[in-house]
Design an enzyme around this catalytic site. Structure first.
Site, short mmCIF file in Angstrom:
data_model
loop_
_atom_site.label_atom_id
_atom_site.label_comp_id
_atom_site.label_asym_id
_atom_site.label_seq_id
_atom_site.Cartn_x
_atom_site.Cartn_y
_atom_site.Cartn_z
N TYR A 39 40.28 68.26 55.99
CA TYR A 39 39.68 66.92 56.12
C TYR A 39 39.81 66.43 57.57
O TYR A 39 38.85 65.97 58.18
CB TYR A 39 40.37 65.97 55.16
CG TYR A 39 39.91 64.54 55.23
CD1 TYR A 39 38.86 64.08 54.46
CD2 TYR A 39 40.54 63.62 56.08
CE1 TYR A 39 38.44 62.76 54.52
CE2 TYR A 39 40.12 62.31 56.15
CZ TYR A 39 39.07 61.88 55.37
OH TYR A 39 38.65 60.58 55.43
N LEU A 86 40.67 31.92 37.24
CA LEU A 86 40.74 32.05 35.79
C LEU A 86 41.71 31.05 35.18
O LEU A 86 42.77 30.78 35.74
CB LEU A 86 41.22 33.46 35.43
CG LEU A 86 40.29 34.60 35.81
CD1 LEU A 86 41.03 35.93 35.74
CD2 LEU A 86 39.09 34.62 34.88
N GLU A 116 40.90 43.84 30.81
CA GLU A 116 41.30 44.59 32.01
C GLU A 116 42.68 44.13 32.44
O GLU A 116 43.08 43.01 32.13
CB GLU A 116 40.33 44.28 33.18
CG GLU A 116 38.89 44.55 32.89
CD GLU A 116 37.98 43.93 33.96
OE1 GLU A 116 38.47 43.48 35.02
OE2 GLU A 116 36.76 43.89 33.71
N ASP A 120 47.87 42.07 40.56
CA ASP A 120 48.56 41.05 41.33
C ASP A 120 48.40 41.33 42.82
O ASP A 120 49.30 41.82 43.48
CB ASP A 120 50.04 41.03 40.94
CG ASP A 120 50.68 39.69 41.27
OD1 ASP A 120 49.95 38.78 41.69
OD2 ASP A 120 51.90 39.57 41.11
N LYS A 295 37.44 39.19 29.17
CA LYS A 295 36.14 38.66 29.60
C LYS A 295 35.09 38.93 28.54
O LYS A 295 35.08 40.00 27.93
CB LYS A 295 35.68 39.39 30.89
CG LYS A 295 36.68 39.39 32.01
CD LYS A 295 36.21 40.28 33.16
CE LYS A 295 37.20 40.19 34.30
NZ LYS A 295 36.84 41.06 35.43
S1 IVH Z 1 37.63 38.50 37.41
C1 IVH Z 1 36.34 34.15 37.58
N1 IVH Z 1 39.29 40.45 36.91
O1 IVH Z 1 42.58 36.64 39.25
C2 IVH Z 1 36.61 35.57 37.31
N2 IVH Z 1 40.02 38.69 38.35
O2 IVH Z 1 42.37 33.59 38.76
C3 IVH Z 1 36.67 36.33 38.54
N3 IVH Z 1 42.28 39.01 39.23
O3 IVH Z 1 40.94 35.42 42.06
C4 IVH Z 1 37.77 37.24 38.60
N4 IVH Z 1 42.66 40.93 38.23
O4 IVH Z 1 42.30 37.54 42.31
C5 IVH Z 1 39.10 39.28 37.56
N5 IVH Z 1 40.63 42.27 36.40
C6 IVH Z 1 40.45 41.11 37.05
C7 IVH Z 1 41.43 40.54 37.88
C8 IVH Z 1 41.19 39.32 38.51
C9 IVH Z 1 43.16 40.00 39.05
C10 IVH Z 1 42.56 37.80 40.04
C11 IVH Z 1 41.56 37.53 41.11
C12 IVH Z 1 41.06 36.15 40.88
C13 IVH Z 1 42.10 35.57 40.01
C14 IVH Z 1 41.47 34.53 39.13
#
Ligand code: IVH
Length: 674
Positions: A39, A86, A116, A120, A295
């Protein structure tokens, strides 16, 4: 061979494609198909051609991941669609309420979810125009973030250009959202290095990732091991997704990295089941997650249920119980470390936290205690961040009764009673007595540790027992233990078998590489990495012992504080005496090979698995290093050889999967001898 411009252009294109393909195989699919050396060779060839033919340079070339100059500030970026946050749930009931709400708003009684992990890290948005990565930003306040494009480009799992899937067009515009994170092991390593250099530590992997991404100099970001998981999109032109499942399946086809752990759930019960499974698996993951995001799968239903006050009503974050707890500070005691540093430690009412019972928490230093105003008797909030030692976050002032007592650093060492000093510009207090039993104990433990003499079985308990019995006062005494077998066997819970094992382990440690020996001495500011650099540079212990400040400063990563620390260590007659005694006791320092011999294994990376018959791990590693090779702890496509001893572990399996050459102990010995 000189290429014509046209030939060069074609070769450059070819190389770029090939390199991006390998990035994709390695970082997105986790299935590397070439060795690291191969690589690197491709990348070098590309760099050279781009130098020779600058007219073909391109911002999306894999050579452009690093190299952007430092900035003075970040520009702000307005997100075309706000990045929402969220709502949290902390119980099954709250999640069921969420499910009921969705059903009511959508007027449907069956809702499919995608569950999902909640990573963090920190959220970012990547903008691709006609397949080219043109802009990357942090979430910021959700409306506007910071332009961190140059830093994001250094992350190899972020494609600079989208891959062209067979049966899908490249969208005109694709805004992808995801989480930037650092693995726990890399976070720990980074903090160890920072500690060695006397730099402030990151509290947890999330802070480390954020701090690394928000660097004005992308070169620093490039040195940090950051990754991305994509999980959402913002504005899209020329592509539409109907479900979250479709999104998660499609993004990887464009080369965008998606976490393989997620589940499409027929109903909320399945999502709750996923939550429980993740709670179990949480500790096994190489990165930190703090919950599960549930979700609504169908995007049309998302439209209908909408959002309220910056939170979508179609998703919820079901958080894991926090790794925080409240308890009382029974006392504050002071521990004396190997360098004489006094660390105040809170003795706590035992409290369960993240699967273990916590009884102690570090308070770091006097300044920290004063800043947080932590008193003996206080109720406090404690936490385990990134699995490091628990720490006290803050006192719960409202629960004070007035009987709490302030803490002050003792003026005398709690172990030996000698003076305690605080040097100017230092936050730490230190015991001045280098023969302080606490320091000796720590220095023996350090000498016996994995990265140094690697004396198996010699942990804190035995070192204490040996010291209490008067069998060991300082490191060289370890090698005289074999003359005191009877007393050794008689130690409580020792017995003949353990004694024999311990003596064998000590005997094995007599052959030690120069780098490990230097590290084992426990010189302030000299960690494993620096010890290695010093060994490479000075090649013999005597040369290092007699090195001048000037000579030391020539070593990469040595500044004047470190140089002074090394010089004063070797100037101290007691330390010289210790080294003399070690040599007399038969410790044989394997000094680095002479330059003309170096390179038999130059640049080769080895991984060991299983137990070797004739060598300890430490010795085997020393042999590799002495011949110019490197040793790593995990198998990757960078590995050249895996040496398999008896009862090899999963590393052997991995080596076979990746096609890495596997050597037996005999073959390995032959190889190092050539
Ligand atoms: S979806 C509004 N999926 O959580 C939905 N967010 O409080 C958009 N985060 O700012 C985010 N894992 O930093 C989504 N699997 C995941 C996530 C995730 C971590 C965090 C992200 C976001 C915060 C929302």
């Amino acid at each position: 061979m000189k290429l014509s411009p046209e030939e060069a252009r074609r070769r450059i294109e070819e190389l770029r494609e090939e390199i991006e393909q390998h990035n994709y195989n390695y970082f997105v699919l986790n299935q590397p198909t070439i060795s690291d050396a191969e690589y690197d060779k491709l990348l070098r060839e590309l760099q050279q051609l781009e130098e020779q033919f600058p007219q073909f340079k391109s911002p999306t070339s894999p050579t452009q991941r690093v190299g952007a100059p430092p900035q003075t500030e970040f520009k702000t970026v307005k997100h075309s669609i706000p990045m929402l946050s969220l709502a949290n749930a902390f119980s099954d009931d709250e999640v069921r309420e969420f499910d009921a709400r969705v059903k009511k708003l959508a007027e449907i009684d069956k809702i499919e979810y995608v569950a999902e992990p909640k990573f963090d890290g920190l959220a970012v948005e990547l903008v691709y125009e006609d397949g080219v990565f043109v802009l990357g930003s942090t979430r910021g306040d959700g409306e506007t973030g910071e332009d961190v494009t140059q830093n994001l480009k250094t992350i190899k799992s972020i494609p600079l250009r989208l891959r062209q899937p067979k049966d899908l067009p490249i969208p005109r515009r694709l805004e992808v959202r995801g989480e930037i994170y650092m693995e726990i092991a890399d976070f720990r390593k980074l903090n160890e290095e920072r500690e060695e250099r006397g730099e402030p530590l990151f509290a947890n992997p999330r802070n480390a990732a954020a701090g690394s991404l928000r660097q004005l100099d992308p070169k620093i970001t490039a040195q940090r091991k950051l990754h991305i998981f994509c999980y959402d999109v913002g504005q899209t032109v020329g592509i539409t997704f109907r479900t979250q499942e479709e999104l998660l399946r499609t993004l990887p086809r464009y080369g965008l990295r998606v976490c393989p752990i997620y589940r499409v759930c027929k109903n909320i019960d399945e999502a709750l089941e996923f939550y429980r499974e993740m709670q179990e698996r949480r500790e096994e993951l190489p990165y930190e997650i703090d919950g599960v995001v549930i979700k609504v799968n169908d995007f049309e239903i998302r439209e209908i249920v909408g959002e309220v006050s910056r939170n979508p009503r179609w998703a919820i974050a079901y958080k894991f119980p926090p790794k925080q707890a409240t308890t009382r500070v029974k006392d504050i005691v002071v521990q004396v470390g190997r360098t004489g540093k006094l660390t105040p430690v809170a003795v706590l009412e035992p409290v369960p936290l993240g699967g273990v019972t916590v009884q102690h928490a570090t308070l770091h230093n006097q300044d920290e205690i004063e800043k947080k105003d932590i008193r003996i008797g206080d109720w406090v909030l404690i936490q385990r961040a990134g699995d490091v030692i628990p720490e006290v976050v803050q006192p719960i002032v409202s629960r004070r009764t007035g009987t709490e007592k302030k803490f002050t650093m003792p003026e005398r060492c709690p172990v030996c009673g000698d003076r305690v000093v605080r040097l100017p510009d230092e936050v730490d207090y230190r015991c001045v007595n280098i023969s302080c039993p606490a320091r000796l104990k720590e220095s023996i433990l350090h000498y016996a540790s994995k990265g140094a003499a690697d004396i198996e079985g010699l942990g804190e308990r035995w070192v204490e027992a040996l010291m209490n019995a008067g069998l060991v006062k300082e490191i060289p005494d370890l090698y005289k233990l074999k003359e005191r077998v009877i007393e050794l066997v008689r130690l409580e819970r020792m017995g003949p078998k353990l004694a024999e094992n311990l003596l064998n382990a000590i005997e094995k440690s007599k052959k030690i590489s120069l780098a490990r020996f230097i590290y084992g001495l426990g010189i302030r500011h000299v960690g494993e990495r620096l010890a290695e650099l010093l060994a490479q540079r000075f090649r013999t212990l005597d040369a290092l012992m007699n090195a001048s400040e000037e000579e030391l400063l020539q070593v990469e990563e040595v500044g004047s504080t470190v140089a002074q620390s090394i010089i004063s260590f070797f100037q101290d007659e007691r330390n010289r005496e210790m080294i003399r005694k070690l040599r007399e006791a038969g410790v044989q320092i394997i000094e680095e090979v002479s330059p003309q011999k170096a390179g038999a294994l130059a640049g080769k990376t080895f991984v060991f698995t299983g137990t070797l018959k004739t060598l300890t791990r430490g010795q085997a590693e020393a042999l590799v290093k002495a011949a110019g090779g490197r040793v790593s702890s995990s198998v990757s496509r960078k590995t050249d050889y895996v040496v398999a001893g008896e009862e090899p572990g999963s590393k052997l399996q991995k080596a076979r999967e990746l096609g890495v050459t596997v050597l037996s102990e005999e073959e390995f010995l032959k190889l190092v001898k050539t």
